[in-house]
Design a protein around this motif. Sequence first.
Motif, PDB file in Angstrom:
ATOM      1  N   PRO A 265      35.906  14.728  51.096  1.00 17.79           N
ATOM      2  CA  PRO A 265      35.681  13.612  50.172  1.00 17.79           C
ATOM      3  C   PRO A 265      35.297  14.149  48.799  1.00 17.79           C
ATOM      4  O   PRO A 265      34.612  15.168  48.696  1.00 17.79           O
ATOM      5  CB  PRO A 265      34.527  12.845  50.815  1.00 17.79           C
TER       6      PRO A 265
ATOM      7  N   GLU B  83      43.738   8.760  55.659  1.00 16.27           N
ATOM      8  CA  GLU B  83      43.030   7.553  55.198  1.00 16.27           C
ATOM      9  C   GLU B  83      42.356   6.927  56.408  1.00 16.27           C
ATOM     10  O   GLU B  83      43.002   6.669  57.422  1.00 16.27           O
ATOM     11  CB  GLU B  83      44.019   6.539  54.598  1.00 16.27           C
ATOM     12  N   TYR B  84      41.035   6.665  56.285  1.00 15.03           N
ATOM     13  CA  TYR B  84      40.285   6.132  57.426  1.00 15.03           C
ATOM     14  C   TYR B  84      40.504   4.626  57.642  1.00 15.03           C
ATOM     15  O   TYR B  84      40.465   4.156  58.761  1.00 15.03           O
ATOM     16  CB  TYR B  84      38.786   6.388  57.237  1.00 15.03           C
TER      17      TYR B  84
ATOM     18  N   VAL C 137      29.413  12.221  52.480  1.00 25.41           N
ATOM     19  CA  VAL C 137      29.871  12.252  51.080  1.00 25.41           C
ATOM     20  C   VAL C 137      28.690  12.609  50.174  1.00 25.41           C
ATOM     21  O   VAL C 137      27.670  11.918  50.182  1.00 25.41           O
ATOM     22  CB  VAL C 137      30.449  10.875  50.651  1.00 25.41           C
TER      23      VAL C 137
ATOM     24  N   THR D 257      36.131  13.590  62.885  1.00 22.45           N
ATOM     25  CA  THR D 257      37.536  13.612  62.434  1.00 22.45           C
ATOM     26  C   THR D 257      38.293  14.721  63.163  1.00 22.45           C
ATOM     27  O   THR D 257      39.448  14.529  63.581  1.00 22.45           O
ATOM     28  CB  THR D 257      37.591  13.823  60.910  1.00 22.45           C
TER      29      THR D 257
ATOM     30  N   THR E 101      34.544   7.503  45.310  1.00 20.88           N
ATOM     31  CA  THR E 101      34.919   8.658  46.141  1.00 20.88           C
ATOM     32  C   THR E 101      36.331   8.493  46.682  1.00 20.88           C
ATOM     33  O   THR E 101      36.678   7.447  47.235  1.00 20.88           O
ATOM     34  CB  THR E 101      33.932   8.811  47.326  1.00 20.88           C
ATOM     35  N   ARG E 102      37.134   9.547  46.508  1.00 19.53           N
ATOM     36  CA  ARG E 102      38.479   9.599  47.111  1.00 19.53           C
ATOM     37  C   ARG E 102      38.544  10.859  47.986  1.00 19.53           C
ATOM     38  O   ARG E 102      37.638  11.695  47.952  1.00 19.53           O
ATOM     39  CB  ARG E 102      39.554   9.664  46.024  1.00 19.53           C
ATOM     40  N   MET E 103      39.583  10.992  48.763  1.00 16.49           N
ATOM     41  CA  MET E 103      39.782  12.229  49.512  1.00 16.49           C
ATOM     42  C   MET E 103      40.479  13.213  48.572  1.00 16.49           C
ATOM     43  O   MET E 103      41.396  12.862  47.828  1.00 16.49           O
ATOM     44  CB  MET E 103      40.615  11.984  50.772  1.00 16.49           C
TER      45      MET E 103
ATOM     46  N   SER F  81      37.187   3.091  53.265  1.00 12.28           N
ATOM     47  CA  SER F  81      36.012   3.790  53.778  1.00 12.28           C
ATOM     48  C   SER F  81      36.295   5.265  54.002  1.00 12.28           C
ATOM     49  O   SER F  81      37.438   5.676  54.199  1.00 12.28           O
ATOM     50  CB  SER F  81      35.598   3.171  55.115  1.00 12.28           C
ATOM     51  N   LYS F  82      35.212   6.066  53.956  1.00  8.08           N
ATOM     52  CA  LYS F  82      35.296   7.480  54.320  1.00  8.08           C
ATOM     53  C   LYS F  82      34.268   7.717  55.429  1.00  8.08           C
ATOM     54  O   LYS F  82      33.073   7.695  55.157  1.00  8.08           O
ATOM     55  CB  LYS F  82      34.979   8.401  53.125  1.00  8.08           C
ATOM     56  N   TYR F  83      34.734   7.918  56.651  1.00 10.91           N
ATOM     57  CA  TYR F  83      33.797   8.075  57.765  1.00 10.91           C
ATOM     58  C   TYR F  83      33.456   9.550  57.963  1.00 10.91           C
ATOM     59  O   TYR F  83      33.780  10.166  58.979  1.00 10.91           O
ATOM     60  CB  TYR F  83      34.372   7.436  59.032  1.00 10.91           C
ATOM     61  N   CYS F  84      32.817  10.103  56.927  1.00 17.65           N
ATOM     62  CA  CYS F  84      32.374  11.490  56.927  1.00 17.65           C
ATOM     63  C   CYS F  84      31.297  11.619  55.853  1.00 17.65           C
ATOM     64  O   CYS F  84      31.175  10.738  55.001  1.00 17.65           O
ATOM     65  CB  CYS F  84      33.546  12.440  56.631  1.00 17.65           C
TER      66      CYS F  84
END
Length: 232
Positions: A41, A140-141, A63, A122, A31-33, A58-61
């Motif tokens: 995401p 970027e988290y 996904v 966010t 997973t990327r943004m 990391s992605k703090y949302c």
Amino acid sequence: SMRYHCSSGGLVSALLIFALEGGLIDGALVTRMSRDNPFRPEPFLARTRDEILSAAGSKYCPVAAGSALAEVLHTEGRYAVVGLPCHIQGLRKAEHSQPRLRERIVYRISIPCSLNYSFRGTERILKMLGIRPDQVETLEYRGRGWPGSMSIRLKSGIEQIIPLAEYFQELRPHSLRRCTLCSDMLGELSDLTCGDAWIPDVMRTDKVGSSFVVTRTADAEQLIEAAASKEA
């Protein structure tokens, strides 16, 4: 370096690149943004070293990692899947009902998790900084050493850096309720789990990042040993 730009020690990225370049996999679900929307995401099948690195951190949302599984199902090859414990649970159920999926996935890699956060978390961080969403170019988290910091780059070229401990205060009220009921923080159904080494000795001295790893299958153990011997 890869370690500096990843969330913990960059081990997931390093293993995926090793497996890809060694012909063990044809791609990896990561997973990327999104390039079109810095807050969205985007799970996708990475097929090159650069694509794998574009998904680091990391992605703090929330996904929806399962959205890229259809491509795995309809594309010949061998794949790795990287996800949170809940993603791996969903993946195992999908493999149960779709045997072809089970044949194509050779490594299931879990990232440990205790909580995730809604998109409102966010939004709250941006509000605190006085930034409008339409001003943001990239977000970027994690990254930039350990334990890392958030980077918000504006279309004007200005970059805001917020340390992890600081922005977690803003995320915390927006943790997802279902996450508080989770009993699988280490991804017990995965082949291997890689994550932050929140260990006092490491935390005292490590400013770049270290990963811990738990392997659960012979194939995963072999992958780790082969990658380690190549690095040595």
